[in-house]
Design a protein around this motif. Structure first.
Motif, PDB file in Angstrom:
ATOM      1  N   MET A 129      32.956  19.140  58.468  1.00 47.62           N
ATOM      2  CA  MET A 129      31.837  19.762  57.612  1.00 47.62           C
ATOM      3  C   MET A 129      31.839  19.172  56.261  1.00 47.62           C
ATOM      4  N   ILE A 130      32.208  17.777  56.031  1.00 50.04           N
ATOM      5  CA  ILE A 130      32.356  17.324  54.942  1.00 50.04           C
ATOM      6  C   ILE A 130      30.930  16.969  54.233  1.00 50.04           C
ATOM      7  N   PHE A 131      29.803  17.153  54.962  1.00 47.52           N
ATOM      8  CA  PHE A 131      28.423  16.937  54.666  1.00 47.52           C
ATOM      9  C   PHE A 131      28.265  15.436  54.012  1.00 47.52           C
ATOM     10  N   LYS A 132      29.127  14.643  54.331  1.00 48.81           N
ATOM     11  CA  LYS A 132      28.856  13.407  53.864  1.00 48.81           C
ATOM     12  C   LYS A 132      28.597  13.158  52.276  1.00 48.81           C
ATOM     13  N   VAL A 133      29.109  13.963  51.614  1.00 49.45           N
ATOM     14  CA  VAL A 133      28.500  13.903  49.965  1.00 49.45           C
ATOM     15  C   VAL A 133      29.156  13.000  49.418  1.00 49.45           C
TER      16      VAL A 133
ATOM     17  N   TYR B 277      40.951  27.023  42.502  1.00 48.03           N
ATOM     18  CA  TYR B 277      40.645  26.562  43.790  1.00 48.03           C
ATOM     19  C   TYR B 277      39.480  27.544  44.583  1.00 48.03           C
ATOM     20  N   VAL B 278      38.635  26.505  45.019  1.00 49.79           N
ATOM     21  CA  VAL B 278      37.310  26.771  45.477  1.00 49.79           C
ATOM     22  C   VAL B 278      37.107  26.565  46.805  1.00 49.79           C
ATOM     23  N   ALA B 279      36.877  27.584  47.729  1.00 50.21           N
ATOM     24  CA  ALA B 279      36.624  27.449  49.180  1.00 50.21           C
ATOM     25  C   ALA B 279      35.317  27.744  49.449  1.00 50.21           C
ATOM     26  N   LEU B 280      34.820  26.572  50.142  1.00 48.93           N
ATOM     27  CA  LEU B 280      33.186  26.561  50.576  1.00 48.93           C
ATOM     28  C   LEU B 280      33.394  27.209  52.032  1.00 48.93           C
ATOM     29  N   ILE B 281      33.213  28.474  52.257  1.00 49.37           N
ATOM     30  CA  ILE B 281      33.265  29.110  53.541  1.00 49.37           C
ATOM     31  C   ILE B 281      32.038  29.276  54.196  1.00 49.37           C
ATOM     32  N   ASP B 282      31.281  27.997  54.355  1.00 45.91           N
ATOM     33  CA  ASP B 282      30.025  28.210  55.104  1.00 45.91           C
ATOM     34  C   ASP B 282      30.050  28.048  56.691  1.00 45.91           C
ATOM     35  N   GLY B 283      30.078  29.018  57.355  1.00 47.47           N
ATOM     36  CA  GLY B 283      30.354  29.185  58.662  1.00 47.47           C
ATOM     37  C   GLY B 283      31.543  30.083  59.152  1.00 47.47           C
TER      38      GLY B 283
ATOM     39  N   ILE C 154      37.783  23.063  48.908  1.00 43.99           N
ATOM     40  CA  ILE C 154      38.207  22.862  50.525  1.00 43.99           C
ATOM     41  C   ILE C 154      36.728  23.436  51.166  1.00 43.99           C
ATOM     42  N   LYS C 155      36.687  22.543  52.071  1.00 37.52           N
ATOM     43  CA  LYS C 155      35.469  22.861  52.879  1.00 37.52           C
ATOM     44  C   LYS C 155      35.537  22.227  54.432  1.00 37.52           C
TER      45      LYS C 155
END
Length: 380
Positions: A1-5, A129-135, A80-81
């Motif tokens: 889930m890197i989203f190709k950022v 520390y930022v967690a992007l808990i998408d899903g 983190i994602k």
């Protein structure tokens, strides 16, 4: 889930913060991708077909890199994602652990030891520390996110600690964060494996912020673009994005049952909780009894005791306790039987031993919490 950022970012030359990028990974097919973008560290869990389930090689890449970034005075934030459309991290690679249990593989010791050491680091690291808990965010995914300062949920977020259904217990620091949720909510989630979704994850106190999933990529760009962010500045940015998100206006999914949860799940033992539910005799109470009847009785009693003890413990103490419990479960029938029924044979017909809560001896439960030999204890 890197989203190709990163690819899209590098095409925007007006953003100097992105021009200093170091890719620690050697291949985009790596199970975890580690990147240094300016003064930010970005961790991407990259097993989308496995719902980014956490395995030991991933842990062994993330943990030392976090230590390096923490020791680097130029570093200002960790993000983190996960990659893919479905999950942040659906848990640990439990199937592999269960198979290793049967073969006597040291993975059963190494995985939990090193996972809990990573959990402790995420809870104590001296960087935002930022967690992007998408899903989907369950089990091991919760351990990678919940102990950090910021957890950003989306409408796709599905949170649960479903371990009692597979003959295990809510680990990865569950004994620390679950008892600290409002009232008896944490105990309820731990025993029943109830799933929270979307903004309800924020309302429960598990996520700190909410954004729409279609804003996650832009949010990450905004985070990386910050020059020297403080905790307060990151919070302001996350709140701004939350305010710009469309949040469905509805009550917390458990709003109308919180009273019963706080009343009926109150007690000094699992036996009391079951008695409370039985006496209440409402349809909701009957449903909870049916749910609990499907879970491993041993897991339920261990979980209840674990959360009672965890109320007054530090994260470090909780993780040390959980490591002891994990090693006892590795030698127990129910863990393998639960994984067999859910993940291997998939018949969803576990045969628990003992089969009922009444048959589970309290002395046996106490043994799960006993100190391990000195050379086997978890070092933090």
């Amino acid at each position: 889930m890197i989203f190709k950022v990163i690819k899209s970012i590098l095409n925007v030359k007006s953003r100097p913060a992105y021009h200093i990028m170091k890719k620690i990974s050697t291949s985009v097919t790596d199970e975890v991708i580690l990147e240094k973008i300016g003064n930010k560290g970005v961790i991407t869990l990259n097993r989308p077909k496995a719902l980014n389930a956490l395995n030991l090689p991933m842990i062994r890449r993330i943990h030392p890199q976090l230590k390096v970034w923490e020791a680097d005075p130029s570093m200002k934030m960790i993000i983190i994602k996960g990659t893919g459309e479905k999950a942040f991290c659906a848990g640990g690679d439990i199937r592999a652990i269960a198979l290793a249990t049967k073969s006597g593989d040291p993975l059963t010791e190494d995985f939990f030891r090193e996972e809990y050491q990573l959990n402790f680091l995420t809870g104590t690291i001296q960087l935002p520390y930022v967690a992007l808990i998408d899903g989907i965010t369950m089990g091991g995914g919760v351990g990678l996110s919940v102990h950090g300062q910021f957890r950003v949920a989306t409408e796709k977020t599905v949170f649960a600690m479903p371990e009692t259904a597979i003959g295990f217990f809510p680990d990865v620091g569950g004994s620390h964060f679950l008892p600290r949720l409002p009232g008896k909510l944490g105990l309820y989630l731990a025993l029943t494996g109830f799933r929270l979704t979307g903004h309800d994850v924020v309302k429960a106190g598990i996520a700190t912020h909410f954004v729409n999933s279609n804003r996650i990529k832009a949010l990450e760009e905004d985070l990386v673009r910050m020059d020297s962010p403080s905790i307060q500045e990151i919070d302001r940015l996350l709140c701004k994005n939350q305010e710009q998100s469309v949040i469905e206006k509805k009550d917390f999914v458990l709003k109308h049952t919180l009273g019963k949860i706080n009343t009926l799940f109150e007690g000094d033992s699992l036996k009391v909780v079951i008695e409370n539910l039985t006496k209440d005799n409402s349809e909701w109470a009957k449903q909870q009894l049916q749910i609990l009847a499907k879970m491993s009785p041993t897991s339920l009693k261990v979980t209840f005791h674990q959360l009672e003890l965890g109320k007054s413990m530090t994260l470090q103490e909780c993780l040390k306790m959980e490591y002891r419990i994990s090693q006892r479960f590795m030698k127990d029938h129910d863990f393998y039987e639960g994984v067999r029924s859910v993940l291997i044979d998939k018949d969803n017909k576990p045969v628990w031993k003992p089969a009922t809560v009444e048959e589970v001896n309290d002395d046996v439960i106490e043994a799960y919490f006993a100190v391990l030999p000195k050379d086997k204890e978890l070092a933090l």
